[in-house]
Design a protein around this motif. Structure first.
Motif, PDB file in Angstrom:
ATOM      1  N   ILE A 167      -9.162   2.017   2.112  1.00 57.15           N
ATOM      2  CA  ILE A 167      -8.489   0.822   1.579  1.00 57.15           C
ATOM      3  C   ILE A 167      -9.238  -0.461   1.976  1.00 57.15           C
ATOM      4  O   ILE A 167      -9.299  -1.416   1.195  1.00 57.15           O
TER       5      ILE A 167
ATOM      6  N   ILE B  79      -0.162  -4.333  18.386  1.00 55.36           N
ATOM      7  CA  ILE B  79       0.102  -2.994  17.864  1.00 55.36           C
ATOM      8  C   ILE B  79      -0.277  -1.987  18.942  1.00 55.36           C
ATOM      9  O   ILE B  79      -1.386  -2.025  19.474  1.00 55.36           O
TER      10      ILE B  79
ATOM     11  N   THR C   9      -3.857   9.122   1.342  1.00 60.66           N
ATOM     12  CA  THR C   9      -3.883   8.902   2.784  1.00 60.66           C
ATOM     13  C   THR C   9      -2.973   9.907   3.466  1.00 60.66           C
ATOM     14  O   THR C   9      -2.024  10.405   2.859  1.00 60.66           O
TER      15      THR C   9
ATOM     16  N   THR D 155       6.589   1.179   9.241  1.00 62.85           N
ATOM     17  CA  THR D 155       5.131   1.251   9.253  1.00 62.85           C
ATOM     18  C   THR D 155       4.586   2.521   9.896  1.00 62.85           C
ATOM     19  O   THR D 155       3.443   2.883   9.661  1.00 62.85           O
TER      20      THR D 155
ATOM     21  N   ARG E 221      -7.278   7.966   9.466  1.00 65.22           N
ATOM     22  CA  ARG E 221      -5.960   8.557   9.651  1.00 65.22           C
ATOM     23  C   ARG E 221      -6.013  10.049   9.426  1.00 65.22           C
ATOM     24  O   ARG E 221      -6.485  10.496   8.391  1.00 65.22           O
TER      25      ARG E 221
ATOM     26  N   ASN F 209      -5.260   8.528  14.784  1.00 66.93           N
ATOM     27  CA  ASN F 209      -6.181   7.522  14.275  1.00 66.93           C
ATOM     28  C   ASN F 209      -7.505   7.732  15.005  1.00 66.93           C
ATOM     29  O   ASN F 209      -7.693   7.302  16.138  1.00 66.93           O
TER      30      ASN F 209
ATOM     31  N   THR G  67      -3.168   1.419   4.415  1.00 69.51           N
ATOM     32  CA  THR G  67      -3.429   1.756   3.011  1.00 69.51           C
ATOM     33  C   THR G  67      -2.238   1.315   2.146  1.00 69.51           C
ATOM     34  O   THR G  67      -2.412   0.777   1.056  1.00 69.51           O
ATOM     35  N   GLU G  68      -1.053   1.532   2.671  1.00 67.90           N
ATOM     36  CA  GLU G  68       0.165   1.248   1.912  1.00 67.90           C
ATOM     37  C   GLU G  68       0.426  -0.245   1.739  1.00 67.90           C
ATOM     38  O   GLU G  68       1.199  -0.637   0.874  1.00 67.90           O
TER      39      GLU G  68
ATOM     40  N   ASP H 256      -8.188 -10.080  14.383  1.00 71.16           N
ATOM     41  CA  ASP H 256      -7.789  -8.683  14.558  1.00 71.16           C
ATOM     42  C   ASP H 256      -6.752  -8.424  13.479  1.00 71.16           C
ATOM     43  O   ASP H 256      -5.616  -8.865  13.568  1.00 71.16           O
ATOM     44  N   THR H 257      -7.174  -7.719  12.422  1.00 70.68           N
ATOM     45  CA  THR H 257      -6.322  -7.586  11.242  1.00 70.68           C
ATOM     46  C   THR H 257      -5.604  -6.247  11.248  1.00 70.68           C
ATOM     47  O   THR H 257      -6.236  -5.206  11.195  1.00 70.68           O
ATOM     48  N   TRP H 258      -4.289  -6.304  11.299  1.00 70.79           N
ATOM     49  CA  TRP H 258      -3.498  -5.062  11.264  1.00 70.79           C
ATOM     50  C   TRP H 258      -2.931  -4.867   9.870  1.00 70.79           C
ATOM     51  O   TRP H 258      -2.301  -5.775   9.317  1.00 70.79           O
ATOM     52  N   TRP H 259      -3.186  -3.706   9.316  1.00 78.59           N
ATOM     53  CA  TRP H 259      -2.595  -3.354   8.020  1.00 78.59           C
ATOM     54  C   TRP H 259      -2.788  -1.879   7.753  1.00 78.59           C
ATOM     55  O   TRP H 259      -3.230  -1.148   8.643  1.00 78.59           O
TER      56      TRP H 259
HETATM   57  O1  PRX Z   1      -1.957   2.508  13.234  1.00 83.32           O
HETATM   58  C1  PRX Z   1      -2.383   1.436  12.453  1.00 83.32           C
HETATM   59  C2  PRX Z   1      -3.909   1.393  12.440  1.00 83.32           C
HETATM   60  O2  PRX Z   1      -4.304   2.075  11.271  1.00 83.32           O
HETATM   61  C3  PRX Z   1      -3.165   2.524  10.534  1.00 83.32           C
HETATM   62  C4  PRX Z   1      -3.434   2.414   9.057  1.00 83.32           C
HETATM   63  O3  PRX Z   1      -4.502   3.246   8.701  1.00 83.32           O
HETATM   64  P1  PRX Z   1      -5.111   3.202   7.248  1.00 83.32           P
HETATM   65  O4  PRX Z   1      -4.021   3.311   6.243  1.00 83.32           O
HETATM   66  O5  PRX Z   1      -6.183   4.205   7.192  1.00 83.32           O
HETATM   67  O6  PRX Z   1      -5.700   1.754   7.088  1.00 83.32           O
HETATM   68  C5  PRX Z   1      -6.693   1.331   7.969  1.00 83.32           C
HETATM   69  C6  PRX Z   1      -7.278   0.036   7.497  1.00 83.32           C
HETATM   70  C7  PRX Z   1      -6.327  -1.024   7.130  1.00 83.32           C
HETATM   71  C8  PRX Z   1      -2.046   1.633  10.994  1.00 83.32           C
HETATM   72  O7  PRX Z   1      -0.797   2.225  10.779  1.00 83.32           O
HETATM   73  N1  PRX Z   1      -4.420   0.021  12.422  1.00 83.32           N
HETATM   74  C9  PRX Z   1      -5.009  -0.611  11.397  1.00 83.32           C
HETATM   75  N2  PRX Z   1      -5.431  -1.837  11.777  1.00 83.32           N
HETATM   76  C10 PRX Z   1      -5.093  -1.999  13.062  1.00 83.32           C
HETATM   77  C11 PRX Z   1      -4.445  -0.817  13.474  1.00 83.32           C
HETATM   78  N3  PRX Z   1      -3.962  -0.683  14.721  1.00 83.32           N
HETATM   79  C12 PRX Z   1      -4.119  -1.716  15.571  1.00 83.32           C
HETATM   80  N4  PRX Z   1      -4.731  -2.865  15.248  1.00 83.32           N
HETATM   81  C13 PRX Z   1      -5.243  -3.059  14.011  1.00 83.32           C
HETATM   82  N5  PRX Z   1      -5.854  -4.184  13.733  1.00 83.32           N
END
Ligand code: PRX
Length: 645
Positions: free
Chosen positions: A300, A506, A254, A492, A520, A515, A406-407, A401-404
């Motif tokens: 991921i 977020i 990533t 993060t 990414r 993004n 790759t790490e 709305d799931t925030w996460w």
């Molecule tokens: O900025 C956040 C955004 O995607 C980033 C992570 O990207 P990646 O590692 O490619 O993983 C994406 C799939 C899990 C984060 O640091 N992001 C991811 N989900 C959200 C988000 N920003 C806002 N709301 C979300 N639900």
């Protein structure tokens, strides 16, 4: 109840959250009891964020595929594990039961073993979205090899870099992949990636598009021929390799704010427990539900919520080969209708793009099987959230709305469908086990007073089972990237708001990572690629708000001292050349939306590019570029403003 750890009320969430923070080892240890272990762990958790070192369930022996396959066979062997919908709606779909998937994974495990793959070997997987991709992933896990899946949109150069970084010895690929109206020649990209490569011994090629391919004797093998050999020998089972909970399961590359992409490493035990736990809780999965995650397994989201989370929970996971707009913009809705999908998990960018087609494509589609809708990958704007909830969910489905990242392995902040409150454009509450804090630039935790909403950089105080363990081959890089900015915490890279209810929103990356459509892209990496073009003197890349992609890419380029006109043609031609270079070096996903030729970049006297100014210009906020008096040459700003695209 099928999942004893499934949270059923808001009060239970609060109680579980409290318990998880007070006693993480007790909390996660109890959840881990629900999996198949060959030997129980010695210790649930051992960690420090200084080295950093994180170990979950160390000494525990398992194979994740016994949890994803074997343990479901007796009771659910005839249940569909995977439904596959091809790119072309005229082609027949496939339904693969748990028994069948088990058999296919075992057979391919034999193929890997017959070709020399052993525990710990790195296998690069570069395939389209066909069941064999999931089968290859699971077979690697079964033999104990470390898979490194590379998304089909990356270039030969990107693959070559990843092969080198991982010192991969094996590749599994396809002749080609279908994506919408396109046919991507995967094997030919692999052939280019292998020029000069010294580590790869074998390439296994699965037939999909039957595009002409070159097959090199002694190195390249057809998937089908290899399977035939195994079948002839009557092999249907493969004893899974015994893995320690902390043995690596996979590497996934990533982009970060500096240098080349990093190989994020996840391990077997913690990742399994965490993806399963979040899958079951966030989506409130019920046995028999059909789960449709539209991501590609190359990211991921596909690893965690198409493959490992759903299969370890004995769920039915739907794999879609195509794109949302092929053959037309009703494709997702046709799939939901055709298979009576219960959970739909997609990206805001897909929702915004489909919104653009109006309500026509939704007409006549039966979407009443839907129970839960999810989004991931980028902030979702309120308009898209409401459209999704109203027109797809018919106001009857909770939107999660799931925030996460790759790490993080799995979701860290999200509402749980129908259990905890949903607020449009807010990811809301942390999962149990997650102590999230906001810090200021100096790393001071921002303390909430009264009912105020606070804003800061999002950090995490302790480990959860799905956290990355290292970056492959370079642990120091893992430390400096994630654990050094704010000592004692995982940073993060995102900014966030926290309101009086403890809900998080977020706001986006605060580092130099873009993004774009949920992908990414590191600005430094992209600038390096642009700078490799022969006529380019220097470049700077920033993001700007984009209606569909969330963020667009704006590149400012100094091209041989001129404005992009030279003996090689017009500015437009040179833009195309630049895009070609970027496509070769990274892949088409990194192509800028706008390329402006400039004669200089706003730099401080010490030579640092003032991105803040470029960001303002790219956003169109020309009157608010701020103080430019510290610039080496303030006049460039006026010129750049005049040339804004
Ligand atoms: O900025 C956040 C955004 O995607 C980033 C992570 O990207 P990646 O590692 O490619 O993983 C994406 C799939 C899990 C984060 O640091 N992001 C991811 N989900 C959200 C988000 N920003 C806002 N709301 C979300 N639900």
């Amino acid at each position: 109840m099928p999942y004893p750890y499934q949270i059923k009320s808001y009060d239970q969430y609060k109680a579980d959250y409290k318990k998880s923070i007070e006693d993480p080892a007790g909390f996660w240890g109890e959840i881990a009891e629900n999996f198949t272990w060959r030997k129980k762990w010695d210790e649930v958790l051992n960690w420090n964020f200084t080295e950093p070192k994180v170990e979950w369930f160390k000494g525990g022996k398992l194979n994740i595929t016994e949890n994803c396959l074997d343990r479901h066979l007796e009771k659910h062997g005839d249940m569909p594990a995977m439904i596959w919908e091809p790119n072309d709606p005229e082609e027949h779909h496939r339904i693969i039961t748990y028994k069948k998937l088990y058999e296919k994974v075992c057979q391919f495990s034999h193929v890997l073993k017959n070709n020399g793959v052993k525990k710990g070997d790195r296998v690069c997987i570069y395939m389209g979205m066909i069941p064999e991709l999931a089968i290859a992933v699971l077979a690697c896990a079964r033999v104990g090899a470390i898979h490194s899946v590379v998304f089909g949109g990356f270039s030969a150069q990107s693959i070559a870099d990843r092969l080198y970084d991982a010192q991969a010895e094996y590749i599994v690929t396809c002749d080609g992949a279908f994506r919408g109206a396109k046919d991507i020649p995967l094997k030919s990209v692999i052939d280019d990636a292998l020029i000069g490569n010294r580590t790869v011994k074998k390439v296994i090629v699965c037939t999909r598009t039957r595009t002409p391919v070159s097959m090199i004797k002694g190195r390249d093998l057809w998937w089908e021929d290899e399977i035939k050999k195994v079948e002839t020998m009557g092999l249907h089972d493969f004893p899974a390799e015994e893995m320690d909970a902390e043995d690596p399961l996979f590497i996934l590359y990533t982009s970060g704010s500096t240098g080349k992409p990093k190989g994020v490493v996840h391990t077997c035990g913690g990742y399994m427990v965490y993806t399963n736990y979040t899958f079951v809780n966030v989506f409130q999965y019920q046995p028999g539900d059909i789960h449709f995650c539209t991501a590609d397994i190359g990211w991921i989201t596909g690893h965690s919520y198409i493959v490992y989370g759903p299969l370890s929970a004995g769920a039915t996971t739907l794999l879609f080969e195509g794109v949302p707009t092929f053959p037309d913009a009703s494709r997702f809705w046709d799939i939901v209708d055709k298979f009576k999908v219960n959970i739909l998990y997609t990206a805001p960018t897909a929702i915004r793009s489909l919104m653009g087609y109006g309500l026509g494509p939704l007409q006549g589609k039966h979407l009443n099987s839907l129970k839960v809708l999810g989004t991931v990958g980028e902030p979702i704007n309120e308009e898209a959230w409401h459209w999704y909830s109203e027109h797809v969910g018919k106001n009857n489905c909770p939107v999660v709305d799931t925030w996460w990242q790759t790490e993080t392995g799995g979701t860290l902040i999200s509402n749980m469908a129908g259990i905890t409150p949903a607020v449009p454009s807010w990811a809301t509450l942390p999962m149990p086990g997650l102590e999230m804090v906001l810090v200021d630039e100096k790393g001071q935790e921002i303390i909430q007073e009264g009912e105020e909403t606070i804003s800061g950089n999002l950090c995490i105080k302790g480990p959860w089972p799905g956290i990355l363990r290292t970056t492959y081959g370079d642990h120091e890089r893992c430390r400096t990237n994630y654990f050094a900015t704010y000592p004692g915490m995982y940073f993060t890279g995102d900014g966030a708001l926290k309101d009086k209810n403890g809900f998080f929103r977020i706001t986006g990356r605060v580092d130099d990572v873009l993004n774009v459509s949920g992908h990414r892209i590191g600005t430094a990496e992209l600038e390096n690629a642009i700078n490799m073009h022969s006529g380019v003197v220097e470049s700077a890349v920033v993001g700007y708000p984009h209606d569909i992609k969330g963020q667009g890419i704006y590149a400012f380029v100094i091209y041989q001292g001129s404005h992009g006109q030279d003996t090689h043609g017009t500015a437009e031609m040179i833009r195309k050349d630049l895009n070609q270079t970027i496509t070769r070096i990274i892949g088409a996903i990194a192509k800028p939306d706008k390329i402006q030729f400039v004669s200089g970049l706003p730099k401080t006297r010490s030579g640092k590019i003032m991105r803040r100014i470029l960001r303002k210009i790219a956003e169109g906020d020309l009157d608010n570029v701020g103080d430019i008096s510290t610039l080496l040459d303030p006049t460039v700003v006026e010129e750049i403003k005049r040339g804004k695209l």
